[in-house]
Design a protein around this motif. Structure first.
Motif, PDB file in Angstrom:
ATOM      1  N   GLY A 192       0.746  -1.222  -0.153  1.00  0.00           N
ATOM      2  CA  GLY A 192      -0.010   0.143  -0.094  1.00  0.00           C
ATOM      3  C   GLY A 192       0.969   1.291   0.089  1.00  0.00           C
ATOM      4  O   GLY A 192       0.424   2.515  -0.466  1.00  0.00           O
ATOM      5  N   VAL A 193       2.034   1.384   0.580  1.00  0.00           N
ATOM      6  CA  VAL A 193       2.819   2.312   0.754  1.00  0.00           C
ATOM      7  C   VAL A 193       4.079   2.164  -0.043  1.00  0.00           C
ATOM      8  O   VAL A 193       4.252   3.109  -0.927  1.00  0.00           O
ATOM      9  CB  VAL A 193       3.150   2.753   2.122  1.00  0.00           C
ATOM     10  CG1 VAL A 193       3.802   3.991   2.157  1.00  0.00           C
ATOM     11  CG2 VAL A 193       1.926   3.120   3.033  1.00  0.00           C
ATOM     12  N   THR A 194       4.932   0.894   0.243  1.00  0.00           N
ATOM     13  CA  THR A 194       6.206   1.120  -0.196  1.00  0.00           C
ATOM     14  C   THR A 194       6.376   0.943  -1.644  1.00  0.00           C
ATOM     15  O   THR A 194       7.030   1.874  -2.327  1.00  0.00           O
ATOM     16  CB  THR A 194       7.171   0.179   0.485  1.00  0.00           C
ATOM     17  OG1 THR A 194       7.033   0.225   1.946  1.00  0.00           O
ATOM     18  CG2 THR A 194       8.678  -0.221  -0.255  1.00  0.00           C
ATOM     19  N   LEU A 195       5.711   0.166  -2.287  1.00  0.00           N
ATOM     20  CA  LEU A 195       5.800  -0.225  -3.790  1.00  0.00           C
ATOM     21  C   LEU A 195       5.178   0.776  -4.810  1.00  0.00           C
ATOM     22  O   LEU A 195       5.670   1.094  -5.581  1.00  0.00           O
ATOM     23  CB  LEU A 195       5.364  -1.640  -3.997  1.00  0.00           C
ATOM     24  CG  LEU A 195       6.095  -2.811  -3.391  1.00  0.00           C
ATOM     25  CD1 LEU A 195       5.424  -4.277  -3.463  1.00  0.00           C
ATOM     26  CD2 LEU A 195       7.568  -2.991  -3.853  1.00  0.00           C
ATOM     27  N   ALA A 216      15.828  -6.168   2.736  1.00  0.00           N
ATOM     28  CA  ALA A 216      15.057  -6.277   4.154  1.00  0.00           C
ATOM     29  C   ALA A 216      15.755  -7.284   5.127  1.00  0.00           C
ATOM     30  O   ALA A 216      15.877  -8.308   4.577  1.00  0.00           O
ATOM     31  CB  ALA A 216      13.778  -6.092   4.136  1.00  0.00           C
ATOM     32  N   PRO A 217      16.055  -6.881   6.323  1.00  0.00           N
ATOM     33  CA  PRO A 217      16.427  -7.950   7.202  1.00  0.00           C
ATOM     34  C   PRO A 217      15.188  -8.270   8.005  1.00  0.00           C
ATOM     35  O   PRO A 217      14.389  -7.524   8.610  1.00  0.00           O
ATOM     36  CB  PRO A 217      17.389  -7.150   8.237  1.00  0.00           C
ATOM     37  CG  PRO A 217      16.775  -5.945   8.189  1.00  0.00           C
ATOM     38  CD  PRO A 217      16.476  -5.653   6.807  1.00  0.00           C
ATOM     39  N   VAL A 218      14.742  -9.570   7.636  1.00  0.00           N
ATOM     40  CA  VAL A 218      13.415  -9.802   8.122  1.00  0.00           C
ATOM     41  C   VAL A 218      13.388 -10.593   9.433  1.00  0.00           C
ATOM     42  O   VAL A 218      14.445 -11.436   9.932  1.00  0.00           O
ATOM     43  CB  VAL A 218      12.936 -11.031   6.875  1.00  0.00           C
ATOM     44  CG1 VAL A 218      11.654 -11.885   7.358  1.00  0.00           C
ATOM     45  CG2 VAL A 218      12.707 -10.616   5.527  1.00  0.00           C
ATOM     46  N   CYS A 302       9.841 -17.167   3.266  1.00  0.00           N
ATOM     47  CA  CYS A 302      10.380 -15.825   2.602  1.00  0.00           C
ATOM     48  C   CYS A 302       9.642 -15.780   1.011  1.00  0.00           C
ATOM     49  O   CYS A 302       9.399 -14.565   0.561  1.00  0.00           O
ATOM     50  CB  CYS A 302      11.749 -15.739   2.428  1.00  0.00           C
ATOM     51  SG  CYS A 302      12.487 -15.077   3.867  1.00  0.00           S
ATOM     52  N   ARG A 303       9.694 -16.870   0.516  1.00  0.00           N
ATOM     53  CA  ARG A 303       9.043 -16.690  -1.019  1.00  0.00           C
ATOM     54  C   ARG A 303       7.834 -16.490  -1.049  1.00  0.00           C
ATOM     55  O   ARG A 303       7.296 -15.539  -1.719  1.00  0.00           O
ATOM     56  CB  ARG A 303       9.348 -18.064  -1.793  1.00  0.00           C
ATOM     57  CG  ARG A 303      11.107 -18.226  -2.252  1.00  0.00           C
ATOM     58  CD  ARG A 303      11.108 -19.264  -3.201  1.00  0.00           C
ATOM     59  NE  ARG A 303      10.904 -20.641  -2.638  1.00  0.00           N
ATOM     60  CZ  ARG A 303      11.827 -21.294  -2.281  1.00  0.00           C
ATOM     61  NH1 ARG A 303      13.162 -21.076  -2.070  1.00  0.00           N
ATOM     62  NH2 ARG A 303      11.536 -22.540  -1.740  1.00  0.00           N
ATOM     63  N   GLU A 304       6.731 -17.338  -0.033  1.00  0.00           N
ATOM     64  CA  GLU A 304       5.537 -17.036  -0.118  1.00  0.00           C
ATOM     65  C   GLU A 304       5.139 -15.730   0.162  1.00  0.00           C
ATOM     66  O   GLU A 304       4.233 -14.992  -0.312  1.00  0.00           O
ATOM     67  CB  GLU A 304       4.935 -17.919   0.713  1.00  0.00           C
ATOM     68  CG  GLU A 304       5.142 -19.483   0.424  1.00  0.00           C
ATOM     69  CD  GLU A 304       4.528 -20.617   1.382  1.00  0.00           C
ATOM     70  OE1 GLU A 304       4.509 -21.490   1.363  1.00  0.00           O
ATOM     71  OE2 GLU A 304       4.394 -19.890   2.735  1.00  0.00           O
ATOM     72  N   ARG A 305       6.002 -14.859   1.123  1.00  0.00           N
ATOM     73  CA  ARG A 305       5.344 -13.814   1.529  1.00  0.00           C
ATOM     74  C   ARG A 305       6.234 -12.593   0.757  1.00  0.00           C
ATOM     75  O   ARG A 305       5.308 -11.443   0.539  1.00  0.00           O
ATOM     76  CB  ARG A 305       5.803 -13.650   3.086  1.00  0.00           C
ATOM     77  CG  ARG A 305       5.735 -11.968   3.488  1.00  0.00           C
ATOM     78  CD  ARG A 305       5.720 -11.825   5.311  1.00  0.00           C
ATOM     79  NE  ARG A 305       4.853 -12.825   5.816  1.00  0.00           N
ATOM     80  CZ  ARG A 305       4.652 -12.707   7.285  1.00  0.00           C
ATOM     81  NH1 ARG A 305       5.363 -11.730   7.974  1.00  0.00           N
ATOM     82  NH2 ARG A 305       3.742 -13.432   7.762  1.00  0.00           N
ATOM     83  N   TYR A 306       7.495 -12.769   0.273  1.00  0.00           N
ATOM     84  CA  TYR A 306       8.209 -11.569  -0.503  1.00  0.00           C
ATOM     85  C   TYR A 306       8.516 -11.736  -1.791  1.00  0.00           C
ATOM     86  O   TYR A 306       8.954 -10.768  -2.402  1.00  0.00           O
ATOM     87  CB  TYR A 306       9.348 -11.387   0.650  1.00  0.00           C
ATOM     88  CG  TYR A 306       9.157 -10.938   1.794  1.00  0.00           C
ATOM     89  CD1 TYR A 306       8.226  -9.808   2.176  1.00  0.00           C
ATOM     90  CD2 TYR A 306       9.644 -11.892   2.892  1.00  0.00           C
ATOM     91  CE1 TYR A 306       8.190  -9.443   3.428  1.00  0.00           C
ATOM     92  CE2 TYR A 306       9.316 -11.298   4.238  1.00  0.00           C
ATOM     93  CZ  TYR A 306       8.882 -10.474   4.572  1.00  0.00           C
ATOM     94  OH  TYR A 306       8.522  -9.969   5.719  1.00  0.00           O
ATOM     95  N   LEU A 310      10.492  -8.246  -2.158  1.00  0.00           N
ATOM     96  CA  LEU A 310      11.972  -8.074  -1.934  1.00  0.00           C
ATOM     97  C   LEU A 310      12.854  -8.956  -2.936  1.00  0.00           C
ATOM     98  O   LEU A 310      12.227 -10.045  -3.614  1.00  0.00           O
ATOM     99  CB  LEU A 310      12.092  -8.527  -0.584  1.00  0.00           C
ATOM    100  CG  LEU A 310      11.341  -7.760   0.513  1.00  0.00           C
ATOM    101  CD1 LEU A 310      11.779  -8.470   1.884  1.00  0.00           C
ATOM    102  CD2 LEU A 310      11.505  -6.285   0.652  1.00  0.00           C
ATOM    103  N   ASP A 311      13.932  -8.494  -2.997  1.00  0.00           N
ATOM    104  CA  ASP A 311      14.802  -9.085  -3.865  1.00  0.00           C
ATOM    105  C   ASP A 311      15.874  -9.738  -3.190  1.00  0.00           C
ATOM    106  O   ASP A 311      16.301 -10.888  -3.585  1.00  0.00           O
ATOM    107  CB  ASP A 311      15.426  -8.142  -4.935  1.00  0.00           C
ATOM    108  CG  ASP A 311      14.175  -7.544  -5.772  1.00  0.00           C
ATOM    109  OD1 ASP A 311      13.734  -8.012  -6.502  1.00  0.00           O
ATOM    110  OD2 ASP A 311      14.451  -6.064  -5.520  1.00  0.00           O
TER     111      ASP A 311
END
Length: 343
Positions: A192-195, A216-218, A302-306, A310-311
């Protein structure tokens, strides 16, 4: 998705063995942070101890320095590493800039824009031999003689900035090679904000999403037993509460309906009730910010969420010590494509 080692040491002396081990284990990059020592010294130590991984500052405090001193450091680190250095900058906050570093503070996005453009102008003068004549609202660099010009090289120096708010994120999309995002975020806030802010900045510069990297450090709550998960959960709740007590993260909390928590946590922090603050981070909020599972679960989670968001990521608190072969296998899994996306 790339997997990095974040926060490689609290001193330059400690960074070399950590960075060397990270490269041997299969991490894609390492990041030097700036808290009790200089991020550039840590980055130098890490670069000298490695041969392949990228090494970046996440972050070096821009406003504690000036563009010229920063450019000299980045230029030399890029040369000595054959282009493996990434210049990661952040603004910090007003009390630290004024009271810890005794440096001037002003609107951070405008000052960061000026800082980045000044560094680019300095790099251009060194690379192309053009006359240095940068005149910005905060920084002016108009003198560069041959005796003070560093040795020429053609290594590109990627620049990334730390961003939480929309305006700094937009600036990163316009001028930088990437963004250093915070682990204190949610998918709702990212979407909603970052992308959207990133896309706005990219559009202003005529660039695409492929032109930037988001790191990002998750927060990864990891363990093999209930006791290990409980201890990791406690530590993560406390860290989330610490960040959530800061007004800068109110919008992140708002994104998942927890905005009112910020004021309560800020009040507790002012009363010195640090040990109690983590109790206010319930399971729902924890799940919105952190990933919970075994170490082997983390690549999939991580793949499912990001994926698409995120790269590259790192684990905020690092990885459990123990079997190095186990860790290598986990790290290799980050590079695996999910089955649905394989050709």
């Amino acid at each position: 998705m790339k997997i990095d080692m974040g926060m490689i040491g609290s001193s330059a002396a400690a960074c070399s063995p950590v960075a060397a081990a990270a490269e041997a284990q299969g991490f894609d990059g390492v990041w030097a942070s700036e808290s009790v020592t200089d991020a550039f010294l840590q980055a130098q130590a890490a670069l000298l101890a490695t041969r392949e991984v990228t090494v970046g500052t996440a972050i070096a405090v821009a406003f504690a320095r000036n563009p010229m001193s920063t450019a000299y450091l980045a230029w030399d680190l890029a040369a000595m590493s054959q282009g493996r250095f990434v210049l990661g900058l952040g603004s910090q906050i007003q009390p630290h800039i004024e009271r810890r570093f005794s440096m001037p503070w002003s609107a951070p996005v405008a000052r960061m824009r000026d800082f980045l453009q000044a560094v680019d102008a300095i790099f251009a003068a060194w690379r192309n031999g053009s006359r240095l004549d940068y005149r910005g609202p905060h920084y002016q660099h108009t003198l560069m003689t041959p005796v003070f010009t560093p040795n020429h090289h053609e290594h590109r120096i990627p620049t990334m900035i730390a961003a939480v708010g929309a305006k700094m994120t937009e600036l990163g999309g316009e001028l930088c090679d990437g963004l250093l995002l915070h682990g204190m975020t949610t998918t709702t806030y990212l979407d909603g904000v970052t992308l959207p802010a990133l896309e706005k900045g990219l559009a202003a510069a005529g660039r695409s999403r492929a032109d930037v990297e988001l790191y990002a450090p998750v927060f990864m709550v990891m363990g093999d037993t209930e006791e290990e998960i409980a201890e990791s959960t406690r530590k993560t709740r406390e860290q989330i509460a610490f960040y959530a007590s800061t007004p800068a993260y109110r919008a992140v909390l708002d994104s998942v309906g927890y905005g009112e928590l910020q004021g309560a946590l800020q009040k507790m922090s002012r009363e010195g009730r640090w040990a109690e603050m983590g109790d206010l981070v319930d399971d729902t909020l924890l799940g919105q910010i952190a990933l919970v599972g075994t170490p082997e679960d983390m690549p999939r989670l991580c793949r499912e969420r990001y994926t698409g968001r995120l790269d590259r990521v790192s684990s905020y608190f690092g990885w459990p010590s123990g079997d190095p072969d186990r860790l290598r296998g986990i790290l290799a899994d980050f590079a695996e494509q999910p089955a649905s996306s394989r050709p």
